[in-house]
Design a protein around this motif. Structure first.
Motif, PDB file in Angstrom:
ATOM      1  N   SER A   1       0.860  -1.179   0.000  1.00  0.00           N
ATOM      2  CA  SER A   1       0.000   0.000   0.000  1.00  0.00           C
ATOM      3  C   SER A   1       0.908   1.244   0.000  1.00  0.00           C
TER       4      SER A   1
ATOM      5  N   ALA B   1       2.565   3.084   2.276  1.00  0.00           N
ATOM      6  CA  ALA B   1       3.858   3.049   2.975  1.00  0.00           C
ATOM      7  C   ALA B   1       4.828   2.094   2.271  1.00  0.00           C
TER       8      ALA B   1
ATOM      9  N   GLU C   1       2.667  -8.719  -1.301  1.00  0.00           N
ATOM     10  CA  GLU C   1       1.330  -8.166  -1.046  1.00  0.00           C
ATOM     11  C   GLU C   1       0.279  -9.241  -1.377  1.00  0.00           C
ATOM     12  N   PRO C   2      -0.601  -9.555  -0.413  1.00  0.00           N
ATOM     13  CA  PRO C   2      -1.580 -10.630  -0.669  1.00  0.00           C
ATOM     14  C   PRO C   2      -2.716 -10.251  -1.614  1.00  0.00           C
TER      15      PRO C   2
ATOM     16  N   ARG D   1      -9.986  -2.572  -2.585  1.00  0.00           N
ATOM     17  CA  ARG D   1      -9.393  -3.905  -2.373  1.00  0.00           C
ATOM     18  C   ARG D   1      -9.459  -4.233  -0.887  1.00  0.00           C
TER      19      ARG D   1
ATOM     20  N   GLN E   1     -10.240   0.940   4.442  1.00  0.00           N
ATOM     21  CA  GLN E   1     -10.627   2.350   4.600  1.00  0.00           C
ATOM     22  C   GLN E   1     -10.627   3.083   3.263  1.00  0.00           C
TER      23      GLN E   1
ATOM     24  N   HIS F   1     -10.003  10.809   1.541  1.00  0.00           N
ATOM     25  CA  HIS F   1      -8.567  10.885   1.814  1.00  0.00           C
ATOM     26  C   HIS F   1      -8.000  12.131   1.127  1.00  0.00           C
ATOM     27  N   THR F   2      -7.202  12.896   1.859  1.00  0.00           N
ATOM     28  CA  THR F   2      -6.456  13.973   1.189  1.00  0.00           C
ATOM     29  C   THR F   2      -4.979  13.758   1.482  1.00  0.00           C
TER      30      THR F   2
ATOM     31  N   ARG G   1      -8.782   7.481  -2.670  1.00  0.00           N
ATOM     32  CA  ARG G   1      -7.619   6.726  -2.158  1.00  0.00           C
ATOM     33  C   ARG G   1      -7.155   5.663  -3.157  1.00  0.00           C
TER      34      ARG G   1
ATOM     35  N   ALA H   1       3.086 -12.254   3.795  1.00  0.00           N
ATOM     36  CA  ALA H   1       4.288 -12.454   4.616  1.00  0.00           C
ATOM     37  C   ALA H   1       3.855 -13.146   5.905  1.00  0.00           C
TER      38      ALA H   1
ATOM     39  N   ASP I   1       1.276   2.840   8.893  1.00  0.00           N
ATOM     40  CA  ASP I   1       0.328   2.488   9.954  1.00  0.00           C
ATOM     41  C   ASP I   1       0.823   1.321  10.804  1.00  0.00           C
TER      42      ASP I   1
ATOM     43  N   GLY J   1      -2.125  10.140   7.867  1.00  0.00           N
ATOM     44  CA  GLY J   1      -1.555   8.806   7.665  1.00  0.00           C
ATOM     45  C   GLY J   1      -0.629   8.683   6.470  1.00  0.00           C
ATOM     46  N   MET J   2      -1.079   9.105   5.308  1.00  0.00           N
ATOM     47  CA  MET J   2      -0.258   8.902   4.104  1.00  0.00           C
ATOM     48  C   MET J   2       0.955   9.838   4.107  1.00  0.00           C
TER      49      MET J   2
HETATM   50  C1  LIG Z   1     -11.474   6.510   7.680  1.00  0.00           C
HETATM   51  C2  LIG Z   1     -10.054   6.861   7.343  1.00  0.00           C
HETATM   52  C3  LIG Z   1      -9.772   8.039   6.684  1.00  0.00           C
HETATM   53  C4  LIG Z   1      -8.450   8.387   6.414  1.00  0.00           C
HETATM   54  N1  LIG Z   1      -8.172   9.569   5.802  1.00  0.00           N
HETATM   55  C5  LIG Z   1      -6.893   9.913   5.525  1.00  0.00           C
HETATM   56  C6  LIG Z   1      -6.577  11.119   4.863  1.00  0.00           C
HETATM   57  O1  LIG Z   1      -7.430  11.941   4.540  1.00  0.00           O
HETATM   58  N2  LIG Z   1      -5.267  11.382   4.586  1.00  0.00           N
HETATM   59  C7  LIG Z   1      -4.272  10.505   4.944  1.00  0.00           C
HETATM   60  O2  LIG Z   1      -3.098  10.781   4.668  1.00  0.00           O
HETATM   61  N3  LIG Z   1      -4.544   9.349   5.566  1.00  0.00           N
HETATM   62  C8  LIG Z   1      -5.821   9.031   5.872  1.00  0.00           C
HETATM   63  N4  LIG Z   1      -6.091   7.842   6.505  1.00  0.00           N
HETATM   64  C9  LIG Z   1      -4.972   6.969   6.888  1.00  0.00           C
HETATM   65  C10 LIG Z   1      -4.479   6.158   5.702  1.00  0.00           C
HETATM   66  O3  LIG Z   1      -5.517   5.367   5.169  1.00  0.00           O
HETATM   67  C11 LIG Z   1      -3.351   5.254   6.167  1.00  0.00           C
HETATM   68  O4  LIG Z   1      -2.491   5.959   6.998  1.00  0.00           O
HETATM   69  C12 LIG Z   1      -2.520   4.753   5.009  1.00  0.00           C
HETATM   70  O5  LIG Z   1      -3.272   4.004   4.115  1.00  0.00           O
HETATM   71  C13 LIG Z   1      -1.425   3.866   5.602  1.00  0.00           C
HETATM   72  O6  LIG Z   1      -0.834   3.165   4.657  1.00  0.00           O
HETATM   73  P1  LIG Z   1      -0.021   1.845   5.008  1.00  0.00           P
HETATM   74  O7  LIG Z   1       0.604   1.505   3.725  1.00  0.00           O
HETATM   75  O8  LIG Z   1       0.813   2.064   6.202  1.00  0.00           O
HETATM   76  O9  LIG Z   1      -1.115   0.784   5.461  1.00  0.00           O
HETATM   77  P2  LIG Z   1      -2.419   0.190   4.685  1.00  0.00           P
HETATM   78  O10 LIG Z   1      -2.900   1.194   3.690  1.00  0.00           O
HETATM   79  O11 LIG Z   1      -3.314  -0.224   5.757  1.00  0.00           O
HETATM   80  O12 LIG Z   1      -1.862  -1.040   3.901  1.00  0.00           O
HETATM   81  C14 LIG Z   1      -1.357  -2.208   4.482  1.00  0.00           C
HETATM   82  C15 LIG Z   1      -1.000  -3.162   3.355  1.00  0.00           C
HETATM   83  O13 LIG Z   1      -0.402  -4.323   3.907  1.00  0.00           O
HETATM   84  C16 LIG Z   1      -0.946  -5.464   3.273  1.00  0.00           C
HETATM   85  N5  LIG Z   1      -0.765  -6.602   4.183  1.00  0.00           N
HETATM   86  C17 LIG Z   1      -1.482  -6.907   5.293  1.00  0.00           C
HETATM   87  N6  LIG Z   1      -1.027  -8.055   5.836  1.00  0.00           N
HETATM   88  C18 LIG Z   1       0.021  -8.454   5.070  1.00  0.00           C
HETATM   89  C19 LIG Z   1       0.908  -9.571   5.119  1.00  0.00           C
HETATM   90  N7  LIG Z   1       0.829 -10.488   6.093  1.00  0.00           N
HETATM   91  N8  LIG Z   1       1.857  -9.678   4.170  1.00  0.00           N
HETATM   92  C20 LIG Z   1       1.973  -8.746   3.180  1.00  0.00           C
HETATM   93  N9  LIG Z   1       1.161  -7.676   3.094  1.00  0.00           N
HETATM   94  C21 LIG Z   1       0.191  -7.534   4.023  1.00  0.00           C
HETATM   95  C22 LIG Z   1      -2.397  -5.074   3.012  1.00  0.00           C
HETATM   96  O14 LIG Z   1      -3.003  -5.888   2.033  1.00  0.00           O
HETATM   97  C23 LIG Z   1      -2.215  -3.634   2.552  1.00  0.00           C
HETATM   98  O15 LIG Z   1      -1.936  -3.554   1.184  1.00  0.00           O
HETATM   99  C24 LIG Z   1      -7.399   7.499   6.793  1.00  0.00           C
HETATM  100  C25 LIG Z   1      -7.694   6.308   7.444  1.00  0.00           C
HETATM  101  C26 LIG Z   1      -9.004   5.999   7.738  1.00  0.00           C
HETATM  102  C27 LIG Z   1      -9.283   4.732   8.498  1.00  0.00           C
END
Ligand SMILES: Cc1cc2nc3c(=O)[nH]c(=O)nc-3n(C[C@H](O)[C@H](O)[C@H](O)COP(=O)(O)OP(=O)(O)OC[C@H]3O[C@@H](n4cnc5c(N)ncnc54)[C@H](O)[C@@H]3O)c2cc1C
Length: 472
Positions: free
Chosen positions: A34, A36, A55-56, A66, A71, A76-77, A133, A157, A341, A353-354
Motif C-alpha cells: 500500500s 507506505a 502483497e496478498p 481492495r 478504509q 482521503h487527502t 484513495r 508475509a 500504519d 496517515g499517508m
Molecule cells: C477513515 C479513514 C480516513 C483516512 N483519511 C486519511 C486522509 O485523509 N489522509 C491521509 O493521509 N490518511 C488518511 N487515513 C490513513 C491512511 O488510510 C493510512 O495511513 C494509510 O493508508 C497507511 O498506509 P499503510 O501503507 O501504512 O497501510 P495500509 O494502507 O493499511 O496497507 C497495508 C497493506 O499491507 C498489506 N498486508 C497486510 N497483511 C500483510 C501480510 N501479512 N503480508 C503482506 N502484506 C500484508 C495489506 O493488504 C495492505 O496492502 C485514513 C484512514 C481511515 C481509516
C-alpha cells in the motif's frame, strides 16, 4: 522543545532523492504494497539491486477498492508535506492525478469553518491533493512498479528468517489463486526487510516468538465513526474544491452527531463527502440521514450534497489511535524497519496517515544515507522516525486526550491544562489572525513541527487575537 527536533523535522520534510547513492543491499523485501510499502520500495530502489514487494491482494490495474485497505472508500487527502515529498520522489504524480480528475487544492478553492465561523486565509499557497484513495495508490504503484528493479510477489508475509541477529529472509505463503510460478510457501532471501503491513501487522508477535523485544504498543481511545458518500458535482460550485467544517462541541450548534464534515471535489466530477462523529454518534447510515445532517451544517454542505447520489453511504469505524515504540525495544534484529500504519496510526480526521508514511520513507532515505552499519539494529532509523511520529501524535492524540478527559471529568496536571489552554487559544486565533492561521496550517499540513506553535511571537499574536475577538 529542542531546536534540533524542529529543524530535523523540517529537513525530513524537505529531503531530496539522493544522487549516485551506493547500493547497500542485494534484495530488499517490503511486506505490504500500500502507500507506505510503495514509498519504501521507491527509496530502496536506489539502494538495493532488487526490491520485492510482498502483497496478498490482487492489485487492480484500474483504481478500485481492495480488501487489504478497508478504509479506501473513505475521504482521503494528501497533505502538502506528503504531496511535496511524493512529487520529489515520483515527479508528475500531482499532474497526472489532476488529469484524471483529482483536485490540487489551493487556498482560493477551500472553505474551512469552525462552527459557523470561516477561517481567515493565511496568504500562503500550500496545495494538497483531494483524490480517491484507490486512484492515488494506483498512480503511485504504477510508477514504483515501473522501476526496473522493483517487482511484486502476490503472497502473504508470514514471518522472518534470521542469522546472527540480522534478518536474512521473509517467509511467505501464497494466496492460493494459482498462476504460473506461484508457490504455496517459501522464503525470499533478503538482506533488508520493511514492515508496511498496516494496522494489522503481526511483526511484534513475530519478534516476540523469535526471542526479540516486542516494541511497546501505546493505545489511545479515539472511537470515530465515518460515513462517506459520493454525489454528482453540479456546475454551480465549480469554484470550490474542498470544504471542511469542525464543530467545536459548542451546545448552541446542533450537529446531529457530526463533529467534522469534509467534502472534496474528486475524480469523475463528484463530491466525496464525509461526516464523522465520536463515540456513539453515527452521522448518517442512510442517504436521507446523511442529507439531514448536512442540512445542519453551513449552507455550502446543502449545495454540495444537492446533486444525485453516485455512491451510497459507506460507514467505517476505528476505535483507537496506536503507536509502537521501537526506540524503547532493547533487542531488535538488524536489517529491519517498520513504516506507515504498522508503526503509528492516528485518528484519521487529521489526514496525517499517508503523509506520515511519506515522512517515514524520508527517514529511511536519511538513515541509509547516514553511513549507519546495516549489520546493527536500525536504531538511527527509529530515532528519526520517532521525531515524525511524535509530531503527528501530538496533533491528533492531544485533541483526543483532552476530549476524553473533559468527558470523564478527569483531573489533569496543571502543566497539561496550561498546554491545552494555549492550543485552544491558537485554534481560536487561527480563525481570525492570518499569522496564527499560517503557523497553525503549517503544522496541520505536516510541513512544520507542532513545537513551532509555541514560538513566543505566535503565542503573543494568538492571545491578542482572542482578546480582540472576545472584546469585539
Ligand atoms: C477513515 C479513514 C480516513 C483516512 N483519511 C486519511 C486522509 O485523509 N489522509 C491521509 O493521509 N490518511 C488518511 N487515513 C490513513 C491512511 O488510510 C493510512 O495511513 C494509510 O493508508 C497507511 O498506509 P499503510 O501503507 O501504512 O497501510 P495500509 O494502507 O493499511 O496497507 C497495508 C497493506 O499491507 C498489506 N498486508 C497486510 N497483511 C500483510 C501480510 N501479512 N503480508 C503482506 N502484506 C500484508 C495489506 O493488504 C495492505 O496492502 C485514513 C484512514 C481511515 C481509516
Amino acid at each position: 522543545m529542542p531546536e534540533s527536533v524542529l529543524t530535523l523535522f523540517e529537513s525530513l520534510v524537505g529531503a531530496e532523492p539522493p544522487h549516485d547513492a551506493p547500493v547497500l543491499f542485494d534484495t530488499a523485501c517490503v511486506m505490504g504494497g500500500s502507500i507506505a510499502g510503495l514509498l519504501a520500495a521507491r527509496v530502496l530502489s536506489d539502494r538495493a539491486r532488487k526490491v520485492v514487494i510482498v502483497e496478498p491482494d490482487d492489485l487492480p490495474k484500474e483504481a478500485g477498492p481492495r480488501p487489504g485497505v478497508p478504509q479506501d472508500q473513505q475521504v482521503h487527502t494528501l497533505l502538502p508535506a506528503g504531496r511535496l515529498w511524493v512529487e520529489r520522489w515520483l515527479p508528475g504524480v500531482s499532474r497526472e492525478a489532476q488529469d484524471r480528475g483529482a483536485s490540487l487544492v489551493g487556498p482560493d478553492k477551500q472553505f474551512v469553518g469552525h462552527d459557523d465561523v470561516r477561517q481567515v486565509r493565511d496568504g500562503v499557497d500550500h496545495r494538497f491533493l483531494a483524490i480517491g484513495r484507490p486512484l492515488l495508490e494506483t498512480l503511485v504503484r504504477d510508477r514504483v512498479t515501473a522501476l526496473p528493479n522493483v517487482s511484486v510477489l502476490r503472497a502473504r508475509a508470514t514471518g522472518l528468517r534470521y542469522d546472527d541477529g540480522a534478518v536474512t529472509g521473509v517467509r511467505f505463503a501464497g494466496t492460493g489463486t494459482g498462476g504460473r510460478g506461484e508457490r504455496a510457501e517459501g522464503v525470499i532471501a533478503a538482506d533488508f526487510a520493511v514492515d508496511a503491513m498496516g494496522r494489522s501487522s503481526r511483526l511484534s508477535n513475530w519478534l516476540a516468538q523469535d526471542g526479540y523485544d516486542q516494541p511497546r504498543l501505546e493505545r489511545l481511545e479515539a472511537p470515530v465513526n465515518y460515513a462517506t458518500a459520493l454525489f454528482e458535482r453540479p456546475a454551480k460550485l465549480a469554484e470550490l474544491e474542498t470544504a471542511t467544517v469542525l464543530q467545536l462541541f459548542t451546545p448552541q450548534y446542533p450537529s446531529g452527531g457530526v463533529s467534522v464534515a469534509a467534502a472534496t471535489a474528486t475524480e469523475g466530477q463528484q463530491w466525496l463527502v464525509m461526516l464523522m462523529g465520536y463515540g456513539d454518534e453515527r452521522p448518517g447510515r442512510t442517504i436521507d440521514e446523511f442529507r439531514a445532517n448536512c442540512a445542519l451544517l453551513p449552507a455550502i454542505f446543502g449545495d454540495i450534497t444537492s446533486g444525485d447520489v453516485t455512491r451510497d453511504v459507506v460507514p467505517y469505524h476505528q476505535a483507537e489511535s496506536r503507536r509502537r515504540h521501537f526506540t524503547e525495544a532493547g533487542r531488535l534484529p538488524a536489517r529491519l524497519v517498520g513504516m506507515g500504519d504498522a508503526v503509528a496510526s492516528f485518528n484519521p480526521v487529521y489526514g496525517q496517515g499517508m503523509s506520515s508514511a511519506a515522512l517515514h520513507a524520508s527517514c529511511l532515505a536519511s538513515y541509509l544515507d547516514s553511513g549507519a552499519d546495516p549489520g546493527e539494529a536500525a536504531t538511527e532509523f527509529f530515532r528519526l522516525q520517532q521525531v515524525v511520529v511524535d509530531a503527528a501524535w501530538a496533533v491528533s492524540a492531544g485533541g483526543d486526550a483532552a476530549r476524553i478527559d473533559a468527558e470523564n471529568g478527569t483531573e489533569v496536571p496543571e502543566e497539561v491544562r496550561r498546554q491545552r489552554r494555549v492550543m485552544e487559544q491558537i485554534v481560536r486565533a487561527a480563525l481570525v489572525d492570518p499569522a496564527v492561521s499560517g503557523a497553525f496550517n503549517n503544522v496541520s499540513y505536516m510541513l512544520r513541527h507542532p513545537g513551532t506553535l509555541f514560538d513566543p511571537a505566535i503565542l503573543e499574536k494568538a492571545a491578542a487575537a482572542v482578546e480582540g475577538a472576545t472584546a469585539g
